[in-house]
Design a protein around this motif. Structure first.
Motif, PDB file in Angstrom:
ATOM      1  N   LEU A  84       0.840  -1.194   0.000  1.00  0.00           N
ATOM      2  CA  LEU A  84       0.000   0.000   0.000  1.00  0.00           C
ATOM      3  C   LEU A  84       0.877   1.247   0.000  1.00  0.00           C
ATOM      4  O   LEU A  84       1.894   1.302   0.674  1.00  0.00           O
ATOM      5  N   PRO A  85       0.475   2.269  -0.736  1.00  0.00           N
ATOM      6  CA  PRO A  85       1.280   3.483  -0.797  1.00  0.00           C
ATOM      7  C   PRO A  85       1.383   4.182   0.546  1.00  0.00           C
ATOM      8  O   PRO A  85       0.505   4.047   1.395  1.00  0.00           O
ATOM      9  N   ASP A  86       2.462   4.941   0.702  1.00  0.00           N
ATOM     10  CA  ASP A  86       2.610   5.804   1.869  1.00  0.00           C
ATOM     11  C   ASP A  86       1.955   7.141   1.513  1.00  0.00           C
ATOM     12  O   ASP A  86       2.505   7.943   0.780  1.00  0.00           O
ATOM     13  N   TRP A  87       0.737   7.350   2.029  1.00  0.00           N
ATOM     14  CA  TRP A  87      -0.029   8.521   1.621  1.00  0.00           C
ATOM     15  C   TRP A  87       0.537   9.824   2.180  1.00  0.00           C
ATOM     16  O   TRP A  87       0.057  10.900   1.835  1.00  0.00           O
ATOM     17  N   SER A  88       1.542   9.738   3.031  1.00  0.00           N
ATOM     18  CA  SER A  88       2.182  10.961   3.512  1.00  0.00           C
ATOM     19  C   SER A  88       3.435  11.275   2.697  1.00  0.00           C
ATOM     20  O   SER A  88       4.093  12.278   2.927  1.00  0.00           O
ATOM     21  N   GLY A  89       3.766  10.407   1.752  1.00  0.00           N
ATOM     22  CA  GLY A  89       4.994  10.569   0.982  1.00  0.00           C
ATOM     23  C   GLY A  89       4.899  11.645  -0.076  1.00  0.00           C
ATOM     24  O   GLY A  89       3.831  12.115  -0.455  1.00  0.00           O
ATOM     25  N   THR A  90       6.056  12.039  -0.589  1.00  0.00           N
ATOM     26  CA  THR A  90       6.106  13.132  -1.559  1.00  0.00           C
ATOM     27  C   THR A  90       5.526  12.727  -2.903  1.00  0.00           C
ATOM     28  O   THR A  90       5.017  13.573  -3.640  1.00  0.00           O
ATOM     29  N   ALA A  91       5.581  11.436  -3.244  1.00  0.00           N
ATOM     30  CA  ALA A  91       5.071  10.999  -4.545  1.00  0.00           C
ATOM     31  C   ALA A  91       3.581  11.284  -4.668  1.00  0.00           C
ATOM     32  O   ALA A  91       3.121  11.880  -5.647  1.00  0.00           O
ATOM     33  N   PHE A  92       2.827  10.856  -3.650  1.00  0.00           N
ATOM     34  CA  PHE A  92       1.380  11.074  -3.705  1.00  0.00           C
ATOM     35  C   PHE A  92       1.053  12.559  -3.649  1.00  0.00           C
ATOM     36  O   PHE A  92       0.180  13.045  -4.362  1.00  0.00           O
ATOM     37  N   GLN A  93       1.756  13.314  -2.791  1.00  0.00           N
ATOM     38  CA  GLN A  93       1.478  14.737  -2.668  1.00  0.00           C
ATOM     39  C   GLN A  93       1.744  15.449  -3.986  1.00  0.00           C
ATOM     40  O   GLN A  93       0.987  16.349  -4.384  1.00  0.00           O
ATOM     41  N   SER A  94       2.806  15.039  -4.682  1.00  0.00           N
ATOM     42  CA  SER A  94       3.139  15.662  -5.956  1.00  0.00           C
ATOM     43  C   SER A  94       2.057  15.377  -7.004  1.00  0.00           C
ATOM     44  O   SER A  94       1.608  16.288  -7.703  1.00  0.00           O
ATOM     45  N   VAL A  95       1.659  14.110  -7.087  1.00  0.00           N
ATOM     46  CA  VAL A  95       0.615  13.750  -8.045  1.00  0.00           C
ATOM     47  C   VAL A  95      -0.690  14.450  -7.694  1.00  0.00           C
ATOM     48  O   VAL A  95      -1.397  14.963  -8.568  1.00  0.00           O
ATOM     49  N   ARG A  96      -1.028  14.474  -6.396  1.00  0.00           N
ATOM     50  CA  ARG A  96      -2.286  15.088  -5.963  1.00  0.00           C
ATOM     51  C   ARG A  96      -2.313  16.576  -6.306  1.00  0.00           C
ATOM     52  O   ARG A  96      -3.328  17.097  -6.784  1.00  0.00           O
ATOM     53  N   GLN A  97      -1.195  17.273  -6.082  1.00  0.00           N
ATOM     54  CA  GLN A  97      -1.159  18.703  -6.363  1.00  0.00           C
ATOM     55  C   GLN A  97      -1.284  18.979  -7.859  1.00  0.00           C
ATOM     56  O   GLN A  97      -1.973  19.911  -8.274  1.00  0.00           O
ATOM     57  N   THR A  98      -0.603  18.149  -8.664  1.00  0.00           N
ATOM     58  CA  THR A  98      -0.691  18.322 -10.112  1.00  0.00           C
ATOM     59  C   THR A  98      -2.108  18.094 -10.603  1.00  0.00           C
ATOM     60  O   THR A  98      -2.665  18.895 -11.360  1.00  0.00           O
ATOM     61  N   GLN A 274      -4.279  16.460   5.231  1.00  0.00           N
ATOM     62  CA  GLN A 274      -4.676  15.330   6.070  1.00  0.00           C
ATOM     63  C   GLN A 274      -5.846  14.569   5.459  1.00  0.00           C
ATOM     64  O   GLN A 274      -5.893  13.340   5.503  1.00  0.00           O
ATOM     65  N   PHE A 275      -6.761  15.313   4.868  1.00  0.00           N
ATOM     66  CA  PHE A 275      -7.903  14.653   4.231  1.00  0.00           C
ATOM     67  C   PHE A 275      -7.463  13.825   3.037  1.00  0.00           C
ATOM     68  O   PHE A 275      -7.958  12.715   2.814  1.00  0.00           O
ATOM     69  N   ALA A 276      -6.518  14.349   2.252  1.00  0.00           N
ATOM     70  CA  ALA A 276      -6.028  13.611   1.080  1.00  0.00           C
ATOM     71  C   ALA A 276      -5.400  12.287   1.489  1.00  0.00           C
ATOM     72  O   ALA A 276      -5.598  11.262   0.823  1.00  0.00           O
ATOM     73  N   LYS A 277      -4.642  12.285   2.586  1.00  0.00           N
ATOM     74  CA  LYS A 277      -4.043  11.034   3.072  1.00  0.00           C
ATOM     75  C   LYS A 277      -5.123  10.034   3.450  1.00  0.00           C
ATOM     76  O   LYS A 277      -5.075   8.858   3.060  1.00  0.00           O
ATOM     77  N   ALA A 278      -6.096  10.488   4.238  1.00  0.00           N
ATOM     78  CA  ALA A 278      -7.163   9.599   4.694  1.00  0.00           C
ATOM     79  C   ALA A 278      -7.997   9.109   3.523  1.00  0.00           C
ATOM     80  O   ALA A 278      -8.390   7.933   3.459  1.00  0.00           O
ATOM     81  N   PHE A 279      -8.256   9.989   2.572  1.00  0.00           N
ATOM     82  CA  PHE A 279      -9.043   9.617   1.390  1.00  0.00           C
ATOM     83  C   PHE A 279      -8.304   8.572   0.562  1.00  0.00           C
ATOM     84  O   PHE A 279      -8.898   7.603   0.089  1.00  0.00           O
ATOM     85  N   GLY A 280      -6.985   8.770   0.375  1.00  0.00           N
ATOM     86  CA  GLY A 280      -6.198   7.809  -0.386  1.00  0.00           C
ATOM     87  C   GLY A 280      -6.205   6.442   0.256  1.00  0.00           C
ATOM     88  O   GLY A 280      -6.344   5.421  -0.423  1.00  0.00           O
ATOM     89  N   PHE A 281      -6.077   6.406   1.578  1.00  0.00           N
ATOM     90  CA  PHE A 281      -6.098   5.135   2.290  1.00  0.00           C
ATOM     91  C   PHE A 281      -7.464   4.480   2.176  1.00  0.00           C
ATOM     92  O   PHE A 281      -7.568   3.272   1.957  1.00  0.00           O
ATOM     93  N   ARG A 282      -8.539   5.283   2.313  1.00  0.00           N
ATOM     94  CA  ARG A 282      -9.897   4.740   2.198  1.00  0.00           C
ATOM     95  C   ARG A 282     -10.124   4.142   0.819  1.00  0.00           C
ATOM     96  O   ARG A 282     -10.645   3.033   0.685  1.00  0.00           O
ATOM     97  N   LEU A 283      -9.738   4.862  -0.217  1.00  0.00           N
ATOM     98  CA  LEU A 283      -9.975   4.392  -1.576  1.00  0.00           C
ATOM     99  C   LEU A 283      -9.177   3.129  -1.867  1.00  0.00           C
ATOM    100  O   LEU A 283      -9.663   2.205  -2.528  1.00  0.00           O
TER     101      LEU A 283
END
Length: 370
Positions: A84-98, A274-283
């Protein structure tokens, strides 16, 4: 105090009765059951065959194919869980922001105002829409968002399912567990898919908010957008209860014009992260069925379709309810305290994560509305 029109009263009654689209409720439930059941079947079949080598060597070619398929199912499901991805990591944050920047492109309050003026509605700004009759809003709103956002999400989910399940529909019958995708591929697919779904969710809710006269770029409105996404994706009883309480209390605060002196972009940014992390984990937790060969593409597409459909329905319900309560506060006296219509099927508590936007808001230094 003005009275609602017959059209608005009928809409209010429909809001109170709405429980989600029946077909989507069935599809979502079936997809989750397929994912869970297939993974469990794979584990049991693999364990039995490993403990009975003679039986394994004696089976026919057809049974060998079935065994390899079961092993593949188990390996795929275990691989998805372990990687499972680390939703606090820079990869997800970068993709999410883009994806987030792209998702907001093209949302224009000026366009919405122009559409109303074209219809002959007497308005000068976005906020003026909230003076109109709901029937006038519906004349401009349209229903396209009800299908094209779910369709876009389904394409992303099907693609993720293709990658996560190994890339071939027939791999379960021919390649066995060795063909399972790498942990990196699984993480990448889950990360990209979650970011795309979150981006589509934010855009769809943002578009709907504009159609009812609310600017999704304002700090308080960004919180409301997130609360709607949370309500649209919550499936367990506890997660739904938390989401519905959040959206109801936010509605009350916004309708009453509660001061937001301590609410700024920095606070909203913390809550959003924080919501993006929780949402990613939920999905991801809900989408482990994407690791099931052959079913992965179907489950991925179906899950994403019903997820976006539920979000769109939650947004439409939330903004219609808020629109009417702002004009006619006495309507709120006719419903139970902190109530909000249920827009999706219910899952077991351990199948979903409870997310409280208002809890995150208080922790981030914003107003405590709990």
């Amino acid at each position: 105090m003005a009275d609602p029109s017959d059209y608005e009263l009928a809409a209010w009654r429909d809001i109170q009765r709405f429980k989600g689209r029946p077909l989507s409720r069935v599809m979502r439930s079936a997809g989750e059951q397929v994912a869970t059941g297939a993974a469990e079947l794979g584990k049991r079949a693999t364990k039995y065959l490993e403990n009975h080598p003679r039986a394994q060597s004696a089976v026919s070619r057809g049974q060998e194919i079935a065994a390899k398929g079961a092993r593949k199912v188990s390996a795929g499901a275990r691989g998805a869980t372990d990687a499972l991805p680390d939703w606090s990591g820079t990869a997800f944050q970068s993709v999410r922001q883009t994806v987030g920047r792209v998702s907001r492109a093209g949302l224009s309050s000026k366009r919405v105002v122009a559409l109303h003026k074209k219809r002959g509605h007497d308005i000068a700004s976005l906020s003026d829409l909230r003076r109109l009759d709901l029937e006038q809003i519906d004349a401009v709103r349209g229903r396209a968002a009800s299908w094209y956002y779910p369709a876009a999400a389904a394409l992303s989910g099907a693609g993720a399912g293709l990658v996560i399940s190994g890339g071939q529909l027939a791999v379960a019958a021919s390649a066995g567990a060795a063909a399972a995708p790498s942990g990196g591929a699984i993480v990448g697919a889950f990360t990209a898919d979650a970011a795309v779904v979150l981006g589509l969710a934010s855009r769809s809710v943002g578009q709907i908010s504009l159609l009812y006269g609310y600017d999704p770029e304002e700090p308080a409105e960004k919180l409301f957008v997130m609360s709607v996404v949370n309500a649209g994706t919550a499936t367990s009883a506890t997660a739904k209860s938390a989401a519905m309480a959040d959206i109801s209390r936010l509605t009350q605060a916004l309708v009453r014009g509660k001061a937001w002196d301590v609410l700024n972009e920095a606070v909203v940014a913390k809550v959003s992260q924080q919501f993006a992390k929780a949402f990613g984990f939920r999905l991801t937790k809900k989408g482990l069925g994407k690791a099931v060969p052959a079913f992965g593409i179907i489950v991925g597409g179906t899950l994403n379709w019903t997820t976006l459909e539920a979000i769109v329905d939650a947004a439409d319900t939330a903004y219609r309810r808020r629109f009417l309560l702002e004009k006619y506060p006495h309507l709120g006296e006719r419903e139970e305290s902190e109530s909000f219509p249920d827009v999706g099927p219910e899952a077991q508590d351990d199948a979903d994560e409870e997310i409280s936007l208002l809890g995150e808001l208080a922790e981030a230094g914003g107003p405590d509305l709990r």
